[in-house]
Design an enzyme around this catalytic site. Structure first.
Site, mmCIF file in Angstrom:
data_model
loop_
_atom_site.group_PDB
_atom_site.id
_atom_site.type_symbol
_atom_site.label_atom_id
_atom_site.label_comp_id
_atom_site.label_asym_id
_atom_site.label_seq_id
_atom_site.Cartn_x
_atom_site.Cartn_y
_atom_site.Cartn_z
ATOM 1 N N HIS A 156 -5.411 -3.290 -2.306
ATOM 2 C CA HIS A 156 -5.090 -2.308 -3.351
ATOM 3 C C HIS A 156 -5.039 -2.908 -4.754
ATOM 4 O O HIS A 156 -4.944 -2.167 -5.726
ATOM 5 C CB HIS A 156 -3.761 -1.615 -3.023
ATOM 6 C CG HIS A 156 -3.855 -0.833 -1.755
ATOM 7 N ND1 HIS A 156 -4.288 0.470 -1.710
ATOM 8 C CD2 HIS A 156 -3.641 -1.205 -0.469
ATOM 9 C CE1 HIS A 156 -4.314 0.880 -0.459
ATOM 10 N NE2 HIS A 156 -3.919 -0.121 0.318
ATOM 11 N N SER A 180 0.797 -1.227 0.000
ATOM 12 C CA SER A 180 0.000 0.000 0.000
ATOM 13 C C SER A 180 0.826 1.273 0.000
ATOM 14 O O SER A 180 0.401 2.294 -0.519
ATOM 15 C CB SER A 180 -0.943 0.005 1.205
ATOM 16 O OG SER A 180 -0.217 -0.168 2.400
ATOM 17 N N LYS A 210 -11.879 0.880 -1.471
ATOM 18 C CA LYS A 210 -10.822 1.459 -2.311
ATOM 19 C C LYS A 210 -11.333 1.447 -3.763
ATOM 20 O O LYS A 210 -12.186 2.261 -4.095
ATOM 21 C CB LYS A 210 -9.520 0.712 -2.075
ATOM 22 C CG LYS A 210 -9.127 0.776 -0.569
ATOM 23 C CD LYS A 210 -7.799 0.192 -0.277
ATOM 24 C CE LYS A 210 -7.549 -0.073 1.189
ATOM 25 N NZ LYS A 210 -7.793 1.023 2.121
HETATM 26 C C1 PLP Z 1 -3.367 -3.485 2.670
HETATM 27 C C2 PLP Z 1 -4.536 -2.994 3.472
HETATM 28 N N1 PLP Z 1 -5.256 -3.871 4.180
HETATM 29 C C3 PLP Z 1 -6.297 -3.482 4.931
HETATM 30 C C4 PLP Z 1 -6.669 -2.165 4.993
HETATM 31 C C5 PLP Z 1 -7.795 -1.784 5.877
HETATM 32 O O1 PLP Z 1 -9.000 -1.727 5.155
HETATM 33 P P1 PLP Z 1 -10.177 -0.834 5.695
HETATM 34 O O2 PLP Z 1 -9.859 0.571 5.350
HETATM 35 O O3 PLP Z 1 -11.403 -1.365 5.018
HETATM 36 O O4 PLP Z 1 -10.214 -1.031 7.183
HETATM 37 C C6 PLP Z 1 -5.947 -1.202 4.262
HETATM 38 C C7 PLP Z 1 -6.259 0.230 4.253
HETATM 39 O O5 PLP Z 1 -7.131 0.787 4.721
HETATM 40 C C8 PLP Z 1 -4.849 -1.625 3.495
HETATM 41 O O6 PLP Z 1 -4.117 -0.737 2.797
#
Ligand code: PLP
Length: 404
Positions: A212, A184, A244
């Site tokens: 992502h 990310s 996203k």
């Molecule tokens: C790789 C990754 N996993 C999980 C999440 C968490 O997802 P959420 O925003 O739905 O809590 C994110 C970013 O928010 C992320 O970049």
């Protein structure tokens, strides 16, 4: 001193230090505006830091689907999935996600953070080795640290180090191998084919968090697992987020019917929390249909990525190696990243500075993200501003320079 005064007196020096280190964090209240832009006070600026990669968050068909379901179901789901919160539209969304990605079933979670905590804690037996890439997302790392397993963080994408660590791990209880699909903050891909082979060789379960990659990469936007030519057999635990590229909110785990039944029994962040609003599930269903049926959005996005990379290389900008919509520009010091971000904002571009502890010390960066909502002109204008603002000391040899 009152208890409240004592608490503030304890916290204030920590805050002062953070500010002094250039690590202060604060929210900005933005208002929506069309086509890749946001309003900040009375100014409209182009946002190059959202994860709305396909521009679906502002897509009227998602809003219409949500509004229709809102009129039917009201705002809240009212309770956890297992009590009375699981609606037909949640079920339809789970089926649509599973069918799209080639898994037997999918299970919705209220956020990606919760999905990762829930699935890792459910799967890691006491004492199990949990292998995680050092640059995995915080929610994956927290999932491991909060579990009863033993965490091993291997150097980023270092499959040789991982292979030796796996070779030393006990066969029982089975190990869990956990990775971001597309990282990310760096925009690079995990070496998924090698990870899948290692997991197979060592009897470990591979979990890929494709927050992502989903919607953006691979055939039909099916994400980094499909892009690597892998499927449900090699990657038995697939985590996707809906906030996203899908422009909505929430997350899911896809896997076999047995895995999903197991998570329903054991994933505490699924069991003990309110189910997401049905209207959001309706919006996400519309997003899945668009994502599957309109590849033109992805094509436009990838053209913008190519335009940005070619332009950045010609300017010698310190972009990190990535073919994805995440195009981090490595700056180093947190204070310089903040300054560049502030100057870009003055010029009409919102690009957040990403600093430690989100990234390792000395690797602060501008995390530039591209979206199908952007135009080629907006990307060209951003490049022109970066050329004006990024100091020579950070620049390499321009790609088209006449060397020699
Ligand atoms: C790789 C990754 N996993 C999980 C999440 C968490 O997802 P959420 O925003 O739905 O809590 C994110 C970013 O928010 C992320 O970049």
């Amino acid at each position: 001193m009152t208890p409240a005064g004592r608490l503030d007196a304890r916290l204030a020096p920590v805050l002062a230090q953070r500010r002094a280190d250039g690590l202060w964090r604060a929210c900005r209240a933005l208002a929506p505006a069309p086509a890749g832009t946001v309003r900040l006070g009375d100014r409209r600026v182009v946002s190059f830091c959202s994860n709305d990669y396909l521009g679906l968050a502002g897509e009227p068909r998602l809003a219409a689907a949500a509004a229709e379901e809102l009129a039917r179901s009201g705002t809240g789901s009212g309770s956890a999935h297992l009590i009375a919160g699981h609606r037909e539209v949640h079920e339809r969304l789970e089926q649509a996600l599973a069918a799209w990605l080639g898994y037997e079933r999918a299970l919705l979670f209220s956020t990606g953070y919760m999905a990762n905590l829930g699935v890792i804690n459910a799967l890691a037996e006491p004492g199990a080795a949990i292998f995680q890439d050092r640059l995995n997302h915080a929610s994956l790392l927290d999932g491991g640290w909060l579990s009863r397993g033993r965490m091993h963080r291997y150097p980023h994408a270092d499959t040789a180090a991982l292979a030796s660590a796996l070779a030393e791990a006990p066969a029982e209880p089975p190990a869990l191998l956990v990775t971001d699909g597309l990282f990310s903050m760096d925009g690079d891909l995990a070496p998924l084919p090698v990870l899948a082979r290692l997991a197979q060789a060592h009897g470990a379960t591979l979990l890929v968090d494709d927050a992502h990659g989903l919607g953006v990469l691979g055939p039909g936007g099916r994400g980094s697992v499909a892009a690597a030519g892998l499927d449900a057999a090699q990657v038995p635990v697939y985590v996707g987020t809906l906030g996203k590229a899908l422009g909505s909110f929430g997350a899911f785990v896809a896997g076999s019917a047995t895995l999903i039944d197991f998570l329903v029994q054991r994933a505490r962040t699924f069991i003990y929390t309110t189910a997401p609003p049905p209207a959001l599930a309706a919006a996400t269903l519309a997003a899945v249909a668009i994502c599957r049926g309109e590849p033109g959005r992805r094509r436009h996005l990838h053209r913008l990525v190519a335009q940005f990379r070619t332009g950045a290389a010609a300017l010698g900008l310190p972009v990190m190696p990535s073919d994805a919509p995440i195009q981090p520009l490595r700056v180093g010091e947190a204070t310089l990243a903040l300054e560049l971000s502030a100057r870009l904002l003055e010029a009409g571009f919102l690009v957040t500075a990403i600093r430690p502890p989100t990234v390792p010390p000395g690797t602060a960066r501008l995390r530039i993200t591209l979206s199908a909502a952007h135009t080629e002109t907006q990307v060209a204008d951003l490049l022109a501003q970066l050329d004006r603002l990024v100091p020579r000391s950070l620049r390499g040899v321009p790609a088209d320079a006449d060397v020699g």
